[in-house]
Design an enzyme around this catalytic site. Structure first.
Site, PDB file in Angstrom:
ATOM      1  N   GLY A  20      46.914 -85.764  25.180  1.00 26.37           N
ATOM      2  CA  GLY A  20      47.551 -86.574  24.250  1.00 26.37           C
ATOM      3  C   GLY A  20      46.707 -87.513  23.706  1.00 26.37           C
ATOM      4  CG  ASP A  40      45.598 -87.895  33.369  1.00 31.22           C
ATOM      5  OD1 ASP A  40      46.689 -88.088  34.236  1.00 31.22           O
ATOM      6  OD2 ASP A  40      45.657 -87.884  32.188  1.00 31.22           O
ATOM      7  CE1 TYR A 161      57.068 -96.055  26.348  1.00 35.52           C
ATOM      8  CE2 TYR A 161      57.770 -96.612  24.195  1.00 35.52           C
ATOM      9  CZ  TYR A 161      56.782 -96.142  24.770  1.00 35.52           C
ATOM     10  OH  TYR A 161      55.630 -95.767  24.308  1.00 35.52           O
TER      11      TYR A 161
HETATM   12  N1  LIG Z   1      53.570 -90.298  22.047  1.00 33.01           N
HETATM   13  C1  LIG Z   1      53.845 -91.484  21.223  1.00 33.01           C
HETATM   14  O1  LIG Z   1      54.585 -91.455  20.241  1.00 33.01           O
HETATM   15  C2  LIG Z   1      53.435 -92.954  21.454  1.00 33.01           C
HETATM   16  C3  LIG Z   1      52.883 -93.294  22.908  1.00 33.01           C
HETATM   17  N2  LIG Z   1      52.363 -94.387  22.896  1.00 33.01           N
HETATM   18  C4  LIG Z   1      51.869 -94.809  24.180  1.00 33.01           C
HETATM   19  O2  LIG Z   1      50.657 -94.196  24.256  1.00 33.01           O
HETATM   20  C5  LIG Z   1      50.291 -93.802  25.432  1.00 33.01           C
HETATM   21  C6  LIG Z   1      49.762 -92.364  25.789  1.00 33.01           C
HETATM   22  O3  LIG Z   1      51.097 -91.808  25.265  1.00 33.01           O
HETATM   23  P1  LIG Z   1      50.890 -89.996  24.926  1.00 33.01           P
HETATM   24  O4  LIG Z   1      49.442 -89.608  24.853  1.00 33.01           O
HETATM   25  O5  LIG Z   1      51.722 -89.671  23.833  1.00 33.01           O
HETATM   26  O6  LIG Z   1      51.531 -89.650  26.250  1.00 33.01           O
HETATM   27  P2  LIG Z   1      51.525 -88.149  27.344  1.00 33.01           P
HETATM   28  O7  LIG Z   1      52.509 -88.220  28.096  1.00 33.01           O
HETATM   29  O8  LIG Z   1      51.009 -87.051  26.385  1.00 33.01           O
HETATM   30  O9  LIG Z   1      50.086 -88.654  28.154  1.00 33.01           O
HETATM   31  C7  LIG Z   1      50.003 -89.775  28.968  1.00 33.01           C
HETATM   32  C8  LIG Z   1      48.828 -89.402  29.906  1.00 33.01           C
HETATM   33  O10 LIG Z   1      49.086 -90.324  30.848  1.00 33.01           O
HETATM   34  C9  LIG Z   1      48.894 -89.770  32.342  1.00 33.01           C
HETATM   35  N3  LIG Z   1      49.657 -90.572  33.160  1.00 33.01           N
HETATM   36  C10 LIG Z   1      51.096 -90.846  33.387  1.00 33.01           C
HETATM   37  N4  LIG Z   1      51.216 -91.723  34.663  1.00 33.01           N
HETATM   38  C11 LIG Z   1      50.093 -92.052  35.098  1.00 33.01           C
HETATM   39  C12 LIG Z   1      49.579 -93.044  36.318  1.00 33.01           C
HETATM   40  N5  LIG Z   1      50.671 -93.473  37.169  1.00 33.01           N
HETATM   41  N6  LIG Z   1      48.424 -92.765  36.463  1.00 33.01           N
HETATM   42  C13 LIG Z   1      47.495 -92.241  35.704  1.00 33.01           C
HETATM   43  N7  LIG Z   1      47.869 -91.584  34.666  1.00 33.01           N
HETATM   44  C14 LIG Z   1      48.985 -91.368  34.197  1.00 33.01           C
HETATM   45  C15 LIG Z   1      49.566 -88.526  32.144  1.00 33.01           C
HETATM   46  O11 LIG Z   1      49.445 -87.560  33.168  1.00 33.01           O
HETATM   47  C16 LIG Z   1      49.077 -88.012  30.794  1.00 33.01           C
HETATM   48  O12 LIG Z   1      47.866 -87.417  31.067  1.00 33.01           O
HETATM   49  C17 LIG Z   1      51.375 -94.171  26.264  1.00 33.01           C
HETATM   50  O13 LIG Z   1      51.055 -95.721  26.743  1.00 33.01           O
HETATM   51  C18 LIG Z   1      52.403 -94.266  25.436  1.00 33.01           C
HETATM   52  O14 LIG Z   1      53.611 -95.257  25.799  1.00 33.01           O
HETATM   53  C19 LIG Z   1      52.842 -95.633  22.168  1.00 33.01           C
HETATM   54  C20 LIG Z   1      53.635 -95.344  21.067  1.00 33.01           C
HETATM   55  C21 LIG Z   1      54.102 -93.927  20.522  1.00 33.01           C
HETATM   56  C1  LIG Z   2      57.066 -93.361  22.270  1.00 34.98           C
HETATM   57  C2  LIG Z   2      57.148 -94.480  21.743  1.00 34.98           C
HETATM   58  O1  LIG Z   2      56.314 -95.333  21.816  1.00 34.98           O
HETATM   59  C3  LIG Z   2      57.989 -94.302  20.519  1.00 34.98           C
HETATM   60  C4  LIG Z   2      58.576 -95.900  19.983  1.00 34.98           C
HETATM   61  O2  LIG Z   2      58.324 -93.485  19.940  1.00 34.98           O
END
Ligand SMILES: NC(=O)C1=CN([C@@H]2O[C@H](COP(=O)(O)OP(=O)(O)OC[C@H]3O[C@@H](n4cnc5c(N)ncnc54)[C@H](O)[C@@H]3O)[C@@H](O)[C@H]2O)C=CC1
Ligand SMILES: CC(=O)C(C)=O
Length: 265
Positions: A20, A40, A161
């Site tokens: 991601g 991770d 969240y």
């Molecule tokens: N996808 C979206 O639309 C958005 C994402 N974000 C934020 O961006 C960041 C990344 O999100 P994505 O890549 O979309 O999520 P994702 O779910 O695709 O990837 C998250 C990664 O974090 C790792 N992870 C989860 N819990 C963990 C822990 N306790 N210790 C170590 N690693 C851990 C997972 O194994 C995964 O590799 C997050 O903080 C999310 O809240 C913010 C706004 C929008």
């Molecule tokens: C995943 C996330 O941050 C939203 C607002 O979609």
């Protein structure tokens, strides 16, 4: 970063970098010239090994560090390993996080504790561990954390969240002021709707709650983006690259929306 000598290598640690947005950030910072600690959960080792190979193909060094970011000891150990094995420590990206899709009245104590441990406590531990390492090494480092559009506006069904991301924005403001005398900057990025595993899960859970077909909730959210397309990890990584690079030397305490035009500060 401007403050490093040209001959020194630069090291960035990115949490949640197995997939991601974290993967996108790790690859972008590697193309900027950083060696990378890919952090991770241990079960993500295989995916993270793929990211390590992609970074090596860009001509940079990389290691995988298995860690649970909700645990302070894990983050301190990850920072120590990154510095010891990669030879410097310049940037931490507190990216790992989870979402929870739950009507407000149904949120349980266990769920609230879990999301705060992963999305908020991790940022506190990451800031503390990085600041201590920067001080030890005499570095004016950069601290960058994952917020969200949900750090600026509360989103229904994403109550816990949203609260956790408002907390990231608050921590960023406070830490930036406390660490400024050491020359350390602290900023956050606030993505919108990014096409990762997280939004696949949000869409699935929203479907269960509101009965819309799979993909419909994501489609409706994407239709509200001014630039008219879903966000990519690369869109987010560009902002992180800016915060980590020389052009952001005078920027601190900020949470920068990178959402294609959804919210306006
Ligand atoms: N996808 C979206 O639309 C958005 C994402 N974000 C934020 O961006 C960041 C990344 O999100 P994505 O890549 O979309 O999520 P994702 O779910 O695709 O990837 C998250 C990664 O974090 C790792 N992870 C989860 N819990 C963990 C822990 N306790 N210790 C170590 N690693 C851990 C997972 O194994 C995964 O590799 C997050 O903080 C999310 O809240 C913010 C706004 C929008
Ligand atoms: C995943 C996330 O941050 C939203 C607002 O979609």
């Amino acid at each position: 970063m401007a403050e490093n000598k040209a001959s020194e290598n630069k090291v960035a640690l990115v949490t949640g970098a197995g997939q991601g947005i974290g993967r996108g950030i790790a690859l972008k910072l590697a193309s900027d010239g950083f060696d990378i600690a890919v952090v991770d959960l241990p079960f993500q080792e295989q995916k993270a090994a793929g990211v390590v190979s992609e970074i090596e193909a860009l001509g940079r060094k990389a290691i995988f560090v298995g860690a649970d970011v909700s645990k302070k000891d894990d983050i301190v150990a990850a920072v120590d390993r990154a510095a010891a094995e990669l030879g410097s420590f310049d940037v931490i990206v507190n990216n790992a996080g989870i979402a929870q899709v739950k009507p407000f009245e149904e949120i349980t104590e266990e769920e609230l504790n879990k999301i705060f441990a992963i999305n908020v406590n991790s940022v506190v531990w990451g800031i503390q561990a990085a600041a201590a390492k920067f001080t030890e090494l005499g570095k004016k480092g950069r601290i960058i954390s994952a917020a969200s559009i949900a750090s600026v506006k509360g989103f229904p069904i994403l109550g816990a969240y949203s609260a956790s991301k408002f907390a990231v924005r608050g921590l960023t403001q406070v830490a930036s002021q406390e660490l400024a005398p050491k020359g350390i900057t602290v900023n956050a990025y606030a993505p919108g709707i990014v096409g990762t595993g997280m939004w696949d899960e949000i869409d699935k859970r929203l479907s269960e709650i509101n009965g819309k077909p799979i993909g419909q909730n994501l489609k409706e959210n994407v239709e509200s983006i001014s630039l008219g397309r879903i966000e990519t990890p690369e869109d987010v990584a560009g902002v992180v690259s800016f915060f980590a690079g020389p052009n952001a030397a005078y920027v601190t305490g900020q949470t920068l929306l990178v959402d294609g035009g959804m919210l306006y500060s």
